[in-house]
Design a protein around this motif. Structure first.
Motif, PDB file in Angstrom:
ATOM      1  N   GLN A 136       0.825  -1.202   0.000  1.00  0.00           N
ATOM      2  CA  GLN A 136       0.000   0.000   0.000  1.00  0.00           C
ATOM      3  C   GLN A 136       0.861   1.254   0.000  1.00  0.00           C
ATOM      4  O   GLN A 136       0.591   2.209  -0.745  1.00  0.00           O
ATOM      5  N   LEU A 137       1.916   1.268   0.797  1.00  0.00           N
ATOM      6  CA  LEU A 137       2.790   2.439   0.859  1.00  0.00           C
ATOM      7  C   LEU A 137       3.505   2.658  -0.474  1.00  0.00           C
ATOM      8  O   LEU A 137       3.671   3.802  -0.916  1.00  0.00           O
ATOM      9  N   ALA A 138       3.955   1.581  -1.093  1.00  0.00           N
ATOM     10  CA  ALA A 138       4.626   1.703  -2.382  1.00  0.00           C
ATOM     11  C   ALA A 138       3.689   2.292  -3.430  1.00  0.00           C
ATOM     12  O   ALA A 138       4.091   3.152  -4.236  1.00  0.00           O
ATOM     13  N   ALA A 139       2.415   1.866  -3.412  1.00  0.00           N
ATOM     14  CA  ALA A 139       1.444   2.397  -4.365  1.00  0.00           C
ATOM     15  C   ALA A 139       1.202   3.883  -4.119  1.00  0.00           C
ATOM     16  O   ALA A 139       1.110   4.677  -5.064  1.00  0.00           O
ATOM     17  N   LEU A 140       1.112   4.280  -2.858  1.00  0.00           N
ATOM     18  CA  LEU A 140       0.902   5.696  -2.531  1.00  0.00           C
ATOM     19  C   LEU A 140       2.077   6.553  -2.994  1.00  0.00           C
ATOM     20  O   LEU A 140       1.901   7.695  -3.415  1.00  0.00           O
ATOM     21  N   ALA A 141       3.280   6.006  -2.902  1.00  0.00           N
ATOM     22  CA  ALA A 141       4.482   6.754  -3.286  1.00  0.00           C
ATOM     23  C   ALA A 141       4.781   6.654  -4.775  1.00  0.00           C
ATOM     24  O   ALA A 141       5.647   7.371  -5.288  1.00  0.00           O
ATOM     25  N   GLY A 142       4.071   5.761  -5.490  1.00  0.00           N
ATOM     26  CA  GLY A 142       4.345   5.568  -6.908  1.00  0.00           C
ATOM     27  C   GLY A 142       5.669   4.903  -7.159  1.00  0.00           C
ATOM     28  O   GLY A 142       6.334   5.185  -8.167  1.00  0.00           O
ATOM     29  N   LEU A 143       6.067   3.982  -6.264  1.00  0.00           N
ATOM     30  CA  LEU A 143       7.354   3.313  -6.364  1.00  0.00           C
ATOM     31  C   LEU A 143       7.158   1.811  -6.235  1.00  0.00           C
ATOM     32  O   LEU A 143       6.139   1.344  -5.729  1.00  0.00           O
ATOM     33  N   THR A 144       8.151   1.055  -6.667  1.00  0.00           N
ATOM     34  CA  THR A 144       8.145  -0.367  -6.362  1.00  0.00           C
ATOM     35  C   THR A 144       8.489  -0.534  -4.885  1.00  0.00           C
ATOM     36  O   THR A 144       9.058   0.367  -4.253  1.00  0.00           O
ATOM     37  N   GLU A 145       8.158  -1.676  -4.331  1.00  0.00           N
ATOM     38  CA  GLU A 145       8.455  -1.906  -2.918  1.00  0.00           C
ATOM     39  C   GLU A 145       9.963  -1.818  -2.646  1.00  0.00           C
ATOM     40  O   GLU A 145      10.394  -1.246  -1.642  1.00  0.00           O
ATOM     41  N   ARG A 146      10.737  -2.360  -3.550  1.00  0.00           N
ATOM     42  CA  ARG A 146      12.195  -2.323  -3.376  1.00  0.00           C
ATOM     43  C   ARG A 146      12.729  -0.889  -3.408  1.00  0.00           C
ATOM     44  O   ARG A 146      13.554  -0.498  -2.575  1.00  0.00           O
ATOM     45  N   SER A 147      12.221  -0.098  -4.382  1.00  0.00           N
ATOM     46  CA  SER A 147      12.658   1.299  -4.475  1.00  0.00           C
ATOM     47  C   SER A 147      12.201   2.096  -3.261  1.00  0.00           C
ATOM     48  O   SER A 147      12.926   2.976  -2.774  1.00  0.00           O
TER      49      SER A 147
END
Length: 331
Positions: free
Chosen positions: A248-259
């Protein structure tokens, strides 16, 4: 006897000078007087200032000096230990006003690391860091100035939760009255455990403290310019009580989980999950300090379900169990 030089400068905290001098001068003395035995003084002390002039402390008290630090160099200073007290005045002001002291302190960078030669209390660590003594070393300072310290000295391995750090020949103590702890610790290093234990008893000092975490507040870790991470921090600040996943956080930030993990750690020094934990623990501290809500209720209010897991996490971050924390800091 061991020789201790305490450095005085305008804007210092008076108690961090006079208090630590009292501890060293009375180590082996006060306990003997209490027990009606011959005193065995372990330390001599000198207050050294720029030009040997009096130093005006932040509380308006002026202290007379015993000498001038300019008369000595790191190689021939007839002291076993040099102590830099707390900066009480604005940090930048004191650092800018004392370039010669900073230069003098820099002479201790290459001292042998077998024994502590230089120590600082609280914000006195800023002077040691400015002189380059803490570069690449572990250090601590007052928890409330940790962000400012990190910004100015990114090469120092700052550990603001610790009450005392020792790395090589340099020791640092945490906030405020930690000169008590620093003094007792250094007395033990030089004069032995018995003398330190007797000193702590004579001065009624709790010598078992190791952390300043119970006294600190959340350091927001916003000393960076990554706008995506700043926005995510804003969102977490407002939604920390809700179930949150890394996806969910990665989607909010527009990033992959790793990034996301890489950029969040680079910006804040922590993972998104670690940062969320700190937000929740800080909220729990506020509840415990200001309300009568049971620990079970506080657990739910900050986004956790399992009381045992929450209590372990709270102790990890603060050094105290929730109930003990409330007993010490609750209104």
């Amino acid at each position: 006897m061991y020789n201790v030089a305490v450095i005085g400068f305008d804007g210092a905290l008076a108690s961090a000078i006079t208090g630590v001098i009292d501890l060293f001068r009375l180590a082996g003395v006060t306990w003997a007087r209490i027990n009606d035995t011959p005193p065995e003084q372990e330390f001599t002390t000198r207050l050294l200032t720029d030009g040997g002039k009096p130093c005006r402390c932040i509380n308006g008290i002026t202290l007379l000096a015993d000498g001038d630090w300019r008369d000595y160099s790191a190689g021939d200073l007839q002291s076993d230990l040099v102590i830099v007290p707390t900066i009480g005045a604005p940090m930048a002001q004191v650092l800018a006003a004392n370039p010669d002291l900073v230069q003098w302190l820099s002479g201790f960078r290459d001292a042998a690391s077998g024994q502590v030669r230089v120590a600082s209390n609280c914000t006195g660590a800023f002077l040691l860091a400015e002189a380059g003594l803490l570069e690449g070393r572990q250090a601590t300072t007052h928890w409330g100035f940790s962000n400012q310290f990190r910004q100015r000295f990114p090469g120092v391995e700052l550990q603001p939760d610790k009450l005392i750090t020792v790395d090589g020949h340099v020791a640092c103590a945490g906030g405020g009255m930690a000169w008590w702890d620093l003094g007792v610790y250094l007395v033990e290093r030089f004069a032995g455990a018995r003398v330190a234990r007797e000193l702590a008893k004579a001065f009624v000092i709790d010598a078992g403290r190791t952390s300043q975490a119970p006294y600190g507040a959340l350091q927001a870790r916003r000393y960076h310019s990554d706008t995506a991470i700043l926005k995510l921090q804003d969102w977490l600040d407002a939604n920390y009580t809700k179930p949150v996943t890394l996806q969910q956080l990665a989607a909010l930030a527009g990033l992959t989980e790793r990034s996301l993990i890489r950029r969040f750690r680079a910006a804040t020094g922590d993972t998104p999950t670690g940062y969320l934990q700190v937000l929740r623990i800080e909220a729990a501290r506020q509840h415990l300090e200001n309300s009568r809500a049971a620990v079970e209720e506080v657990t739910r209010l900050v986004g956790y379900e399992d009381v045992s897991s929450f209590s372990r996490l709270f102790r990890k971050h603060t050094g105290l169990a929730p109930g003990i924390y409330r007993a010490r800091f609750g209104r």
